[in-house]
Design a protein around this motif. Sequence first.
Motif, PDB file in Angstrom:
ATOM      1  N   THR A 118     -20.687  27.876  30.249  1.00 58.45           N
ATOM      2  CA  THR A 118     -20.987  27.566  28.857  1.00 58.45           C
ATOM      3  C   THR A 118     -20.566  26.127  28.578  1.00 58.45           C
ATOM      4  N   VAL A 119     -21.477  25.350  27.994  1.00 55.46           N
ATOM      5  CA  VAL A 119     -21.201  23.949  27.661  1.00 55.46           C
ATOM      6  C   VAL A 119     -20.160  23.893  26.552  1.00 55.46           C
ATOM      7  N   THR A 120     -19.094  23.102  26.766  1.00 52.97           N
ATOM      8  CA  THR A 120     -18.017  22.962  25.782  1.00 52.97           C
ATOM      9  C   THR A 120     -17.999  21.587  25.121  1.00 52.97           C
ATOM     10  N   ALA A 121     -18.682  20.610  25.696  1.00 53.79           N
ATOM     11  CA  ALA A 121     -18.777  19.271  25.098  1.00 53.79           C
ATOM     12  C   ALA A 121     -20.109  18.658  25.503  1.00 53.79           C
ATOM     13  N   ALA A 122     -20.809  18.084  24.533  1.00 56.55           N
ATOM     14  CA  ALA A 122     -22.110  17.442  24.794  1.00 56.55           C
ATOM     15  C   ALA A 122     -22.246  16.236  23.872  1.00 56.55           C
ATOM     16  N   ASP A 123     -21.471  15.208  24.160  1.00 56.25           N
ATOM     17  CA  ASP A 123     -21.477  13.976  23.365  1.00 56.25           C
ATOM     18  C   ASP A 123     -22.259  12.924  24.153  1.00 56.25           C
ATOM     19  N   ALA A 124     -23.520  12.740  23.784  1.00 55.36           N
ATOM     20  CA  ALA A 124     -24.428  11.876  24.538  1.00 55.36           C
ATOM     21  C   ALA A 124     -23.807  10.517  24.846  1.00 55.36           C
ATOM     22  N   GLY A 125     -23.845  10.139  26.102  1.00 57.31           N
ATOM     23  CA  GLY A 125     -23.325   8.850  26.537  1.00 57.31           C
ATOM     24  C   GLY A 125     -21.824   8.787  26.649  1.00 57.31           C
ATOM     25  N   GLU A 126     -21.125   9.883  26.316  1.00 55.51           N
ATOM     26  CA  GLU A 126     -19.664   9.860  26.334  1.00 55.51           C
ATOM     27  C   GLU A 126     -19.041  10.967  27.164  1.00 55.51           C
ATOM     28  N   ARG A 127     -19.415  12.222  26.885  1.00 55.17           N
ATOM     29  CA  ARG A 127     -18.710  13.332  27.521  1.00 55.17           C
ATOM     30  C   ARG A 127     -19.609  14.554  27.650  1.00 55.17           C
ATOM     31  N   PHE A 128     -19.599  15.151  28.839  1.00 56.03           N
ATOM     32  CA  PHE A 128     -20.264  16.426  29.085  1.00 56.03           C
ATOM     33  C   PHE A 128     -19.272  17.309  29.807  1.00 56.03           C
ATOM     34  N   ALA A 129     -19.044  18.516  29.311  1.00 56.90           N
ATOM     35  CA  ALA A 129     -18.100  19.440  29.943  1.00 56.90           C
ATOM     36  C   ALA A 129     -18.609  20.859  29.779  1.00 56.90           C
ATOM     37  N   PHE A 130     -18.217  21.711  30.721  1.00 64.40           N
ATOM     38  CA  PHE A 130     -18.576  23.121  30.632  1.00 64.40           C
ATOM     39  C   PHE A 130     -17.476  23.968  31.239  1.00 64.40           C
ATOM     40  N   ARG A 131     -17.430  25.231  30.838  1.00 64.34           N
ATOM     41  CA  ARG A 131     -16.444  26.195  31.309  1.00 64.34           C
ATOM     42  C   ARG A 131     -17.170  27.190  32.204  1.00 64.34           C
ATOM     43  N   VAL A 132     -16.603  27.456  33.370  1.00 64.14           N
ATOM     44  CA  VAL A 132     -17.148  28.461  34.280  1.00 64.14           C
ATOM     45  C   VAL A 132     -16.364  29.744  34.027  1.00 64.14           C
ATOM     46  N   HIS A 133     -17.047  30.819  33.608  1.00 62.91           N
ATOM     47  CA  HIS A 133     -16.312  32.019  33.207  1.00 62.91           C
ATOM     48  C   HIS A 133     -16.774  33.307  33.878  1.00 62.91           C
ATOM     49  N   ALA A 134     -17.680  33.217  34.849  1.00 59.45           N
ATOM     50  CA  ALA A 134     -18.059  34.399  35.625  1.00 59.45           C
ATOM     51  C   ALA A 134     -18.634  33.931  36.953  1.00 59.45           C
ATOM     52  N   ILE A 135     -18.515  34.794  37.964  1.00 60.96           N
ATOM     53  CA  ILE A 135     -18.979  34.460  39.302  1.00 60.96           C
ATOM     54  C   ILE A 135     -19.554  35.708  39.969  1.00 60.96           C
ATOM     55  N   GLY A 136     -20.470  35.520  40.877  1.00 58.75           N
ATOM     56  CA  GLY A 136     -21.048  36.641  41.612  1.00 58.75           C
ATOM     57  C   GLY A 136     -21.963  36.123  42.695  1.00 58.75           C
ATOM     58  N   LEU A 137     -22.438  37.031  43.546  1.00 61.03           N
ATOM     59  CA  LEU A 137     -23.309  36.601  44.631  1.00 61.03           C
ATOM     60  C   LEU A 137     -24.654  36.133  44.098  1.00 61.03           C
ATOM     61  N   ARG A 138     -25.413  37.011  43.476  1.00 61.58           N
ATOM     62  CA  ARG A 138     -26.700  36.617  42.893  1.00 61.58           C
ATOM     63  C   ARG A 138     -26.632  36.553  41.380  1.00 61.58           C
ATOM     64  N   THR A 139     -25.858  37.457  40.800  1.00 56.39           N
ATOM     65  CA  THR A 139     -25.677  37.498  39.348  1.00 56.39           C
ATOM     66  C   THR A 139     -24.194  37.377  39.057  1.00 56.39           C
ATOM     67  N   PRO A 140     -23.795  36.424  38.187  1.00 58.31           N
ATOM     68  CA  PRO A 140     -22.367  36.273  37.870  1.00 58.31           C
ATOM     69  C   PRO A 140     -21.861  37.442  37.028  1.00 58.31           C
ATOM     70  N   ARG A 141     -21.203  38.409  37.651  1.00 60.48           N
ATOM     71  CA  ARG A 141     -20.730  39.617  36.960  1.00 60.48           C
ATOM     72  C   ARG A 141     -19.205  39.671  36.826  1.00 60.48           C
ATOM     73  N   LEU A 142     -18.496  39.048  37.741  1.00 61.83           N
ATOM     74  CA  LEU A 142     -17.036  39.085  37.715  1.00 61.83           C
ATOM     75  C   LEU A 142     -16.527  38.039  36.733  1.00 61.83           C
ATOM     76  N   ARG A 143     -16.024  38.506  35.589  1.00 62.34           N
ATOM     77  CA  ARG A 143     -15.572  37.595  34.543  1.00 62.34           C
ATOM     78  C   ARG A 143     -14.119  37.175  34.786  1.00 62.34           C
ATOM     79  N   GLY A 144     -13.822  35.973  34.362  1.00 60.53           N
ATOM     80  CA  GLY A 144     -12.467  35.457  34.482  1.00 60.53           C
ATOM     81  C   GLY A 144     -12.485  33.944  34.385  1.00 60.53           C
ATOM     82  N   PRO A 145     -11.306  33.354  34.294  1.00 58.34           N
ATOM     83  CA  PRO A 145     -11.209  31.888  34.221  1.00 58.34           C
ATOM     84  C   PRO A 145     -11.437  31.281  35.597  1.00 58.34           C
ATOM     85  N   ILE A 146     -12.689  31.075  35.972  1.00 58.17           N
ATOM     86  CA  ILE A 146     -13.042  30.602  37.311  1.00 58.17           C
ATOM     87  C   ILE A 146     -12.732  29.107  37.465  1.00 58.17           C
ATOM     88  N   ALA A 147     -13.240  28.307  36.534  1.00 59.76           N
ATOM     89  CA  ALA A 147     -12.997  26.857  36.583  1.00 59.76           C
ATOM     90  C   ALA A 147     -13.214  26.269  35.224  1.00 59.76           C
TER      91      ALA A 147
END
Length: 106
Positions: A77-106
Amino acid sequence: MPRTPRTFTVSDSIVVAASPEAVYGQVSRPALTGRWSPENLGATVHGTGGADRETYVGMVFDGHNKRGPARWSTRCTVTAADAGERFAFRVHAIGLRTPRLRGPIA
């Protein structure tokens, strides 16, 4: 004694001979990340407009990744989208084909 969760931060920087707007235009498009990332193969953007829609805070996408023979997907999920300044996102689920395992991944 209860354990306090640890917070990890990963960052890096390089000097790029391009304007901040040009760089932002590349890194803020998850579907195109596979063009320059050694691990990411691109992403599927959720919602209407798909990959061509302007990036916004709250945008959800599934990143498709590989390292050697291993392949996996992450829900982000995108957490910052300030054009020309900052782009950030949170990784909150992981899986082989479909991200099903929820947690603070990155």
